[in-house]
Design a protein around this motif. Structure first.
Motif, PDB file in Angstrom:
ATOM      1  N   THR A 146       0.680  -3.334   6.004  1.00  0.00           N
ATOM      2  CA  THR A 146       1.358  -2.099   6.364  1.00  0.00           C
ATOM      3  C   THR A 146       0.552  -1.402   7.450  1.00  0.00           C
ATOM      4  O   THR A 146      -0.608  -1.770   7.732  1.00  0.00           O
ATOM      5  N   GLU A 147       1.168  -0.406   8.063  1.00  0.00           N
ATOM      6  CA  GLU A 147       0.530   0.378   9.112  1.00  0.00           C
ATOM      7  C   GLU A 147       0.470   1.833   8.659  1.00  0.00           C
ATOM      8  O   GLU A 147       1.463   2.384   8.176  1.00  0.00           O
ATOM      9  N   VAL A 148      -0.715   2.456   8.811  1.00  0.00           N
ATOM     10  CA  VAL A 148      -0.905   3.830   8.340  1.00  0.00           C
ATOM     11  C   VAL A 148      -1.451   4.679   9.484  1.00  0.00           C
ATOM     12  O   VAL A 148      -2.087   4.154  10.413  1.00  0.00           O
ATOM     13  N   PRO A 149      -1.240   6.001   9.439  1.00  0.00           N
ATOM     14  CA  PRO A 149      -1.744   6.867  10.518  1.00  0.00           C
ATOM     15  C   PRO A 149      -3.259   6.940  10.570  1.00  0.00           C
ATOM     16  O   PRO A 149      -3.849   7.083  11.638  1.00  0.00           O
ATOM     17  N   SER A 150      -3.908   6.868   9.400  1.00  0.00           N
ATOM     18  CA  SER A 150      -5.366   6.984   9.368  1.00  0.00           C
ATOM     19  C   SER A 150      -5.903   6.259   8.149  1.00  0.00           C
ATOM     20  O   SER A 150      -5.160   5.941   7.212  1.00  0.00           O
ATOM     21  N   HIS A 151      -7.218   6.018   8.153  1.00  0.00           N
ATOM     22  CA  HIS A 151      -7.848   5.289   7.056  1.00  0.00           C
ATOM     23  C   HIS A 151      -9.270   5.802   6.931  1.00  0.00           C
ATOM     24  O   HIS A 151     -10.052   5.775   7.895  1.00  0.00           O
ATOM     25  N   SER A 152      -9.638   6.304   5.749  1.00  0.00           N
ATOM     26  CA  SER A 152     -10.898   7.035   5.591  1.00  0.00           C
ATOM     27  C   SER A 152     -12.012   6.225   4.939  1.00  0.00           C
ATOM     28  O   SER A 152     -13.071   6.769   4.655  1.00  0.00           O
ATOM     29  N   VAL A 153     -11.801   4.949   4.673  1.00  0.00           N
ATOM     30  CA  VAL A 153     -12.821   4.140   4.010  1.00  0.00           C
ATOM     31  C   VAL A 153     -13.378   3.123   5.003  1.00  0.00           C
ATOM     32  O   VAL A 153     -12.837   2.955   6.104  1.00  0.00           O
ATOM     33  N   PRO A 154     -14.462   2.437   4.660  1.00  0.00           N
ATOM     34  CA  PRO A 154     -15.040   1.465   5.590  1.00  0.00           C
ATOM     35  C   PRO A 154     -14.025   0.415   6.059  1.00  0.00           C
ATOM     36  O   PRO A 154     -12.997   0.195   5.421  1.00  0.00           O
ATOM     37  N   ARG A 155     -14.354  -0.217   7.156  1.00  0.00           N
ATOM     38  CA  ARG A 155     -13.422  -1.168   7.787  1.00  0.00           C
ATOM     39  C   ARG A 155     -13.052  -2.300   6.841  1.00  0.00           C
ATOM     40  O   ARG A 155     -11.920  -2.765   6.822  1.00  0.00           O
ATOM     41  N   THR A 156     -13.993  -2.765   6.057  1.00  0.00           N
ATOM     42  CA  THR A 156     -13.731  -3.858   5.119  1.00  0.00           C
ATOM     43  C   THR A 156     -14.169  -3.433   3.722  1.00  0.00           C
ATOM     44  O   THR A 156     -15.324  -3.047   3.507  1.00  0.00           O
ATOM     45  N   VAL A 157     -13.242  -3.500   2.787  1.00  0.00           N
ATOM     46  CA  VAL A 157     -13.527  -3.164   1.390  1.00  0.00           C
ATOM     47  C   VAL A 157     -12.919  -4.223   0.484  1.00  0.00           C
ATOM     48  O   VAL A 157     -12.099  -5.054   0.918  1.00  0.00           O
ATOM     49  N   VAL A 158     -13.299  -4.182  -0.784  1.00  0.00           N
ATOM     50  CA  VAL A 158     -12.753  -5.090  -1.788  1.00  0.00           C
ATOM     51  C   VAL A 158     -11.807  -4.309  -2.691  1.00  0.00           C
ATOM     52  O   VAL A 158     -12.134  -3.202  -3.137  1.00  0.00           O
ATOM     53  N   VAL A 159     -10.627  -4.876  -2.963  1.00  0.00           N
ATOM     54  CA  VAL A 159      -9.643  -4.221  -3.831  1.00  0.00           C
ATOM     55  C   VAL A 159     -10.070  -4.397  -5.285  1.00  0.00           C
ATOM     56  O   VAL A 159     -10.267  -5.525  -5.755  1.00  0.00           O
ATOM     57  N   CYS A 160     -10.210  -3.265  -5.994  1.00  0.00           N
ATOM     58  CA  CYS A 160     -10.657  -3.305  -7.397  1.00  0.00           C
ATOM     59  C   CYS A 160      -9.496  -3.157  -8.387  1.00  0.00           C
ATOM     60  O   CYS A 160      -9.481  -3.805  -9.438  1.00  0.00           O
ATOM     61  N   SER A 161      -8.551  -2.268  -8.089  1.00  0.00           N
ATOM     62  CA  SER A 161      -7.394  -2.071  -8.968  1.00  0.00           C
ATOM     63  C   SER A 161      -6.244  -1.523  -8.132  1.00  0.00           C
ATOM     64  O   SER A 161      -6.455  -0.916  -7.078  1.00  0.00           O
ATOM     65  N   VAL A 162      -5.005  -1.733  -8.628  1.00  0.00           N
ATOM     66  CA  VAL A 162      -3.815  -1.346  -7.872  1.00  0.00           C
ATOM     67  C   VAL A 162      -2.781  -0.763  -8.816  1.00  0.00           C
ATOM     68  O   VAL A 162      -2.491  -1.356  -9.874  1.00  0.00           O
ATOM     69  N   GLU A 163      -2.228   0.398  -8.460  1.00  0.00           N
ATOM     70  CA  GLU A 163      -1.043   0.934  -9.128  1.00  0.00           C
ATOM     71  C   GLU A 163       0.169   0.578  -8.280  1.00  0.00           C
ATOM     72  O   GLU A 163       0.230   0.937  -7.099  1.00  0.00           O
ATOM     73  N   GLU A 164       1.131  -0.097  -8.882  1.00  0.00           N
ATOM     74  CA  GLU A 164       2.210  -0.721  -8.116  1.00  0.00           C
ATOM     75  C   GLU A 164       3.408   0.201  -7.946  1.00  0.00           C
ATOM     76  O   GLU A 164       4.455   0.025  -8.568  1.00  0.00           O
ATOM     77  N   TYR A 165       3.271   1.178  -7.085  1.00  0.00           N
ATOM     78  CA  TYR A 165       4.380   2.006  -6.621  1.00  0.00           C
ATOM     79  C   TYR A 165       3.902   2.760  -5.393  1.00  0.00           C
ATOM     80  O   TYR A 165       2.680   2.891  -5.161  1.00  0.00           O
ATOM     81  N   VAL A 166       4.834   3.215  -4.588  1.00  0.00           N
ATOM     82  CA  VAL A 166       4.465   3.931  -3.370  1.00  0.00           C
ATOM     83  C   VAL A 166       3.755   5.227  -3.752  1.00  0.00           C
ATOM     84  O   VAL A 166       4.296   6.050  -4.499  1.00  0.00           O
ATOM     85  N   GLY A 167       2.537   5.389  -3.251  1.00  0.00           N
ATOM     86  CA  GLY A 167       1.726   6.541  -3.605  1.00  0.00           C
ATOM     87  C   GLY A 167       0.767   6.269  -4.738  1.00  0.00           C
ATOM     88  O   GLY A 167      -0.052   7.133  -5.080  1.00  0.00           O
ATOM     89  N   GLY A 168       0.842   5.096  -5.346  1.00  0.00           N
ATOM     90  CA  GLY A 168      -0.061   4.754  -6.436  1.00  0.00           C
ATOM     91  C   GLY A 168      -1.497   4.616  -5.953  1.00  0.00           C
ATOM     92  O   GLY A 168      -1.767   4.360  -4.778  1.00  0.00           O
ATOM     93  N   LYS A 169      -2.450   4.768  -6.868  1.00  0.00           N
ATOM     94  CA  LYS A 169      -3.862   4.704  -6.515  1.00  0.00           C
ATOM     95  C   LYS A 169      -4.335   3.256  -6.355  1.00  0.00           C
ATOM     96  O   LYS A 169      -3.976   2.389  -7.150  1.00  0.00           O
ATOM     97  N   ILE A 170      -5.148   3.039  -5.334  1.00  0.00           N
ATOM     98  CA  ILE A 170      -5.825   1.753  -5.141  1.00  0.00           C
ATOM     99  C   ILE A 170      -7.319   2.039  -5.124  1.00  0.00           C
ATOM    100  O   ILE A 170      -7.805   2.804  -4.279  1.00  0.00           O
ATOM    101  N   LEU A 171      -8.040   1.463  -6.056  1.00  0.00           N
ATOM    102  CA  LEU A 171      -9.483   1.632  -6.118  1.00  0.00           C
ATOM    103  C   LEU A 171     -10.130   0.513  -5.300  1.00  0.00           C
ATOM    104  O   LEU A 171      -9.850  -0.671  -5.530  1.00  0.00           O
ATOM    105  N   VAL A 172     -10.970   0.883  -4.330  1.00  0.00           N
ATOM    106  CA  VAL A 172     -11.639  -0.103  -3.478  1.00  0.00           C
ATOM    107  C   VAL A 172     -13.137   0.115  -3.567  1.00  0.00           C
ATOM    108  O   VAL A 172     -13.621   1.188  -3.942  1.00  0.00           O
TER     109      VAL A 172
END
Length: 406
Positions: A276-302
């Motif tokens: 996907t394409e987003v306007p901005s991104h506030s975390v480091p360039r490369t991270v590891v996905v730890c957990s995912v909430e499966e809906y638009v707006g859900g939390k992703i822990l990296v």
């Protein structure tokens, strides 16, 4: 002769001999069985006992103890409802019941003892009746009188009869089934014969229904990426599942890479493929996905891939949001993958931000099966989901969710 409005049941005198063969009982025997007319109520005033006829089919008879409001103990009155009569005698206590032709039976809180061994020879034939003793007090309160009430249900409508029949013969009535029975005036026997006729009513099997709708997720590229039965449902098949959010639990443990575009927007990639394409991104360039909430707006822990405690502790983790799939230039960002047009429908029950494929169009070819399927390989598969089956209006991007086909 017209029946009296107040009925007093005679009791035998103390000198009356008792046959030796008759067992003793706390119930005083009576000779005249009583019953109200259908839908009517009779009062029993000053009686110590009564002989009550049973109910008819489709009727409920209720024996009720009536306490005078002036005599009701404060501890009693909250436990029983008012009969709405507006007079002094308004606290009703259930004392017995008979329904659908059955004998009288005890009910709480009195649990009176009904003796239903007697038989009355009446004008309309022999019918059993029940004798019962009637207490004059209850919990310190004086009984005003007893009443026997006949409750007759209204004649059910044709729709109610059809619904009851379908409750007894199916897993539950649907409005279309009720309308069919009522509209065709089909009898229960005819309906059952129709259901047993394979030509008129093809079987709807639970196994086939389950296999058509079961869609547990499989992992492409892990020995589960075959298509067809027991593999992943072909993404071009009707009923394949598609998500509007960019990331799923299948991405846990993978690296998420952020690439800044000339426009200033950020392209989020996993396994080198744009998600996907987003306007901005506030975390480091490369991270590891730890957990995912499966809906638009859900939390992703990296977590930083170089963190000492990967995915553990607030010091080494951050939270981003699961975004809707968006691309400003799909020809560039999704090349060389083909993006077909599609029409999706909601699942039943509805699942947030997930839908099922109804129709698919690739170029001039439109079909409900895989004859013109443009997808191949384990890479994520995207499509444009339009507002209607004519592929007009606006569209949103969706990504295939690999689910099992049984």
């Amino acid at each position: 002769t017209k029946a009296p409005t107040r009925i007093v049941v005679p009791t035998p005198t103390a000198t009356a001999p008792e046959p030796a063969s008759t067992p003793t009982s706390s119930i005083v025997p009576v000779d005249v069985p009583l019953r109200p007319g259908r839908g009517e109520t009779i009062r029993l005033i000053d009686e110590k006992s009564a002989a009550l006829e049973g109910s008819y089919d489709g009727e409920i008879l209720l024996l009720e103890m009536v306490l005078s409001r002036n005599n009701v103990n404060i501890a009693i009155s909250p436990r029983f409802s008012d009969n709405g009569s507006g007079d002094d005698m308004s606290t009703l206590i259930p004392a017995g019941r008979s329904y659908d032709g059955r004998n009288w039976e005890a009910v709480p809180p009195l649990y009176l003892d009904f003796d239903c061994s007697a038989v009355s020879v009446l004008i309309d034939g022999s019918r059993s009746h029940c004798a019962v003793s009637l207490p004059s007090t209850y919990d310190g309160a004086q009984v005003s009188h007893y009443q026997v009430k006949s409750v007759v249900a209204e004649q059910p409508t044709a729709e109610e009869v059809a619904a009851k029949f379908l409750i007894q013969t199916t897993f539950g009535p649907r409005q279309q089934d009720i309308d069919e029975i009522v509209g065709s005036k089909i009898s229960p026997e005819q309906w059952i014969k129709k259901q047993m006729n394979e030509e008129l009513t093809p079987a709807t099997l639970h196994r086939a229904h389950y296999r058509r709708h079961a869609n547990q997720r499989l992992r492409p590229g892990a020995g589960q990426d075959t298509t067809g039965t027991f593999g992943i449902r072909n993404p071009c098949d009707v009923g394949s599942r598609w998500n509007r959010f960019a990331f799923t639990e299948l991405d846990i443990g993978k690296e998420l890479v952020a690439v800044t575009l000339p426009s200033g927007n950020v392209l989020l990639k996993i396994d080198g493929i744009a998600r996907t394409e987003v306007p901005s991104h506030s975390v480091p360039r490369t991270v590891v996905v730890c957990s995912v909430e499966e809906y638009v707006g859900g939390k992703i822990l990296v977590s930083s891939k170089n963190a000492e405690k990967l995915c553990r502790g607030s010091a080494s983790t951050a939270t981003i949001r699961n975004r809707a799939i968006t691309f400003t230039n799909e020809d560039v960002h999704l090349a060389p993958y083909t993006i077909p047009d599609a029409y999706l429908v909601n699942m039943a029950p509805k699942v947030v931000d997930s839908m099922l494929l109804r129709t698919l169009k690739f170029g001039d070819n439109e079909d409900d099966n895989a004859a013109f399927c443009p997808f191949s390989g384990p890479a994520p598969k995207f499509l444009r989901a339009w507002d209607n089956e004519n592929y007009t209006g606006s569209y949103s991007y969706y990504v295939h969710d690999p689910r099992a086909q049984l």
